[in-house]
Write a protein that holds these residues in place. Sequence first.
Motif, short mmCIF file in Angstrom:
data_model
loop_
_atom_site.label_atom_id
_atom_site.label_comp_id
_atom_site.label_asym_id
_atom_site.label_seq_id
_atom_site.Cartn_x
_atom_site.Cartn_y
_atom_site.Cartn_z
N ALA A 272 0.83 -1.20 0.00
CA ALA A 272 0.00 0.00 0.00
C ALA A 272 0.86 1.26 0.00
O ALA A 272 0.60 2.20 -0.75
CB ALA A 272 -0.93 -0.01 1.21
N VAL A 273 1.90 1.28 0.84
CA VAL A 273 2.81 2.43 0.85
C VAL A 273 3.51 2.56 -0.49
O VAL A 273 3.72 3.66 -1.00
CB VAL A 273 3.82 2.29 2.00
N GLY A 274 3.89 1.42 -1.09
CA GLY A 274 4.53 1.47 -2.40
C GLY A 274 3.63 2.08 -3.45
O GLY A 274 4.08 2.88 -4.28
N ALA A 275 2.34 1.71 -3.44
CA ALA A 275 1.41 2.30 -4.40
C ALA A 275 1.29 3.80 -4.16
O ALA A 275 1.23 4.60 -5.11
CB ALA A 275 0.04 1.63 -4.27
N GLY A 276 1.26 4.21 -2.88
CA GLY A 276 1.20 5.63 -2.58
C GLY A 276 2.43 6.37 -3.06
O GLY A 276 2.32 7.49 -3.60
N GLN A 277 3.60 5.77 -2.88
CA GLN A 277 4.84 6.40 -3.34
C GLN A 277 4.87 6.55 -4.85
O GLN A 277 5.28 7.58 -5.38
CB GLN A 277 6.04 5.59 -2.87
N VAL A 278 4.42 5.51 -5.56
CA VAL A 278 4.40 5.58 -7.02
C VAL A 278 3.47 6.69 -7.49
O VAL A 278 3.82 7.50 -8.37
CB VAL A 278 3.98 4.22 -7.61
N GLY A 279 2.28 6.75 -6.91
CA GLY A 279 1.35 7.80 -7.29
C GLY A 279 1.90 9.19 -7.01
O GLY A 279 1.79 10.10 -7.84
N LEU A 280 2.52 9.35 -5.85
CA LEU A 280 3.09 10.66 -5.50
C LEU A 280 4.22 11.04 -6.44
O LEU A 280 4.33 12.20 -6.87
CB LEU A 280 3.58 10.63 -4.05
N ALA A 281 5.09 10.07 -6.75
CA ALA A 281 6.22 10.35 -7.63
C ALA A 281 5.75 10.77 -9.03
O ALA A 281 6.25 11.75 -9.60
CB ALA A 281 7.13 9.13 -7.72
N VAL A 282 4.78 10.04 -9.59
CA VAL A 282 4.29 10.37 -10.93
C VAL A 282 3.54 11.71 -10.90
O VAL A 282 3.61 12.49 -11.86
CB VAL A 282 3.39 9.24 -11.46
N LEU A 283 2.85 11.97 -9.80
CA LEU A 283 2.16 13.25 -9.67
C LEU A 283 3.14 14.42 -9.68
O LEU A 283 2.87 15.47 -10.24
CB LEU A 283 1.35 13.26 -8.37
N LEU A 284 4.32 14.22 -9.06
CA LEU A 284 5.33 15.27 -8.99
C LEU A 284 6.25 15.30 -10.20
O LEU A 284 7.12 16.17 -10.27
CB LEU A 284 6.17 15.10 -7.72
N ARG A 285 6.06 14.39 -11.13
CA ARG A 285 6.99 14.29 -12.26
C ARG A 285 7.15 15.59 -13.04
O ARG A 285 8.29 16.03 -13.27
CB ARG A 285 6.54 13.17 -13.19
N PRO A 286 6.06 16.25 -13.47
CA PRO A 286 6.25 17.50 -14.23
C PRO A 286 7.01 18.56 -13.44
O PRO A 286 7.87 19.26 -13.99
CB PRO A 286 4.81 17.95 -14.53
N TRP A 287 6.70 18.67 -12.16
CA TRP A 287 7.39 19.66 -11.33
C TRP A 287 8.87 19.32 -11.18
O TRP A 287 9.73 20.19 -11.24
CB TRP A 287 6.73 19.71 -9.95
N LEU A 288 9.19 18.03 -11.00
CA LEU A 288 10.59 17.62 -10.86
C LEU A 288 11.37 17.89 -12.14
O LEU A 288 12.52 18.33 -12.09
CB LEU A 288 10.66 16.13 -10.49
N MET A 289 10.75 17.63 -13.28
CA MET A 289 11.44 17.89 -14.54
C MET A 289 11.69 19.39 -14.74
O MET A 289 12.75 19.80 -15.20
CB MET A 289 10.63 17.32 -15.71
N ARG A 290 10.70 20.19 -14.39
CA ARG A 290 10.90 21.64 -14.49
C ARG A 290 11.96 22.12 -13.51
O ARG A 290 12.75 23.01 -13.84
CB ARG A 290 9.57 22.37 -14.23
N LEU A 291 11.98 21.54 -12.33
CA LEU A 291 12.98 21.93 -11.33
C LEU A 291 14.39 21.63 -11.82
O LEU A 291 15.31 22.45 -11.66
CB LEU A 291 12.72 21.20 -10.01
N LEU A 292 14.57 20.51 -12.44
CA LEU A 292 15.90 20.17 -12.97
C LEU A 292 16.31 21.14 -14.05
O LEU A 292 17.46 21.59 -14.11
CB LEU A 292 15.90 18.73 -13.50
#
Length: 465
Positions: A272-292
């Motif tokens: 369950a925590v793994g599913a939450g982490q995956v969802g959070l990571a993909v949700l933050l993907r556009p922001w992380l790419m812009r940050l880089l």
Amino acid sequence: MTVLLDRPVAPVANASPKAKASPKARDPFIDLLRVAGMALIVFQHWTIPVLSYDGVRLTTGNALATPGVWVVTWLSQVMPLVFFAGGAANAISFGRSAQGAPRWLAARLRRLAWPLLPLAAVWIPLPHVLLTFGVPEQPLEVGARLTGQLLWFLAVYLIAILATPYALRLHERHGFLVPAALATGAVVTDVARFSTGFEAVGFLNVVFVWLAVHQLGFFYAEGRLRRPWALAAGGFGAAALLVAFGPYPGSMIGLPGAEISNMAPPTLAMLAVGAGQVGLAVLLRPWLMRLLRLRTEQRSPVRARPFDTEREPGAESGSLRDQRSPVRVRPLDAGRLLEWAGSRIMTVYLWHMPALFVVTGLVVVLLRIDTPAPGSAFWWAGWPLWFGLLCLVMWPLIKVFARFETPPALPYGAAGWGGMLAAATLVGGGVLTLTVGGFAPGGGPFLAVLALMGGLLMTAPRARA
């Protein structure tokens, strides 16, 4: 709210035409997850030990055992993200492979097993040599065993690699039913484990939990994780309910004295925590790419240096234009940084614990300086020095052993499925032997190395990635 992936990724093998996308060499987000995940693993392993030595015995504790700190592990335990990134990378790699599954498996086996040989070459004789120099036996045994125990990840990841060709076929035919079936298997396993008290049955979740997260990587590779907020909310919400009303501890790592661990073997709460982490990571993907990209632009100034000018074509030597022409410094390329770090991930994973044991031997065992109580003023004041010493030891290890990340091609003929399965069995047996017994003196490490070498010799000559 729907979050669409902002760029296409490579299709998985044999995917339906509707699911296929434009192929690409690498996905920087997956590279970022792998590098950041490994950095966090090392950071956690170097930070949480609570060590003391009484002249005979080295005692180990865990800073995260402090009451209330366990909630940190819902983000710091990043093994689910590592398996998710591995699933996406395997789908992309297998999808663009034109040599067939056996050769693809051979390449993966060699990249996994080859870096273990120098680790074994150092650690098999090392305990015997150090004992002759008077190093205390118990601390040395702790280091030798823990170095091997961390190899559990490679043993499980080998299962994921072997399953990838079949899992991709199931993914094409049944889609989300596959991770749903694996999650159901995790539920049944935990029910059987906790209702009967038979702990061994819980190790079935090594397959169910980690392959379920690995399978989510296939959906990312096709661009089909379009509602990551729902995955994040559902995963973390389910984990909270399981911890609040179920038999699961709150910590996602094993803690000293705890009767149940969510990690060994993995539980439904870990999934369950793994599913939450995956969802959070993909949700933050556009922001992380812009940050880089933002940091890359901010770190690309133009500097003028005297006596080192950039001459433009046609400019005469000594002209005013030649003298004033500044040198354009190449900007920091986040992609190159990820590529540099990504090619050293295995080295860092295999050698960061030996670096910890070197510093522990010098500071705790030799100088008799125990680590302070976690969270105390002395702990905060000494942590930068502790971490700096670890980095100082780790850097030459990376310089020496990173070359083993890329295995050489050997003059052996190509093998089919039978040969690859036999090679995988040998490699898996060797890794599992080292995981259980570590590098403690005995015959186990020798047998493990023989199995690893046998598996490597059975792989194809063009397995070099």
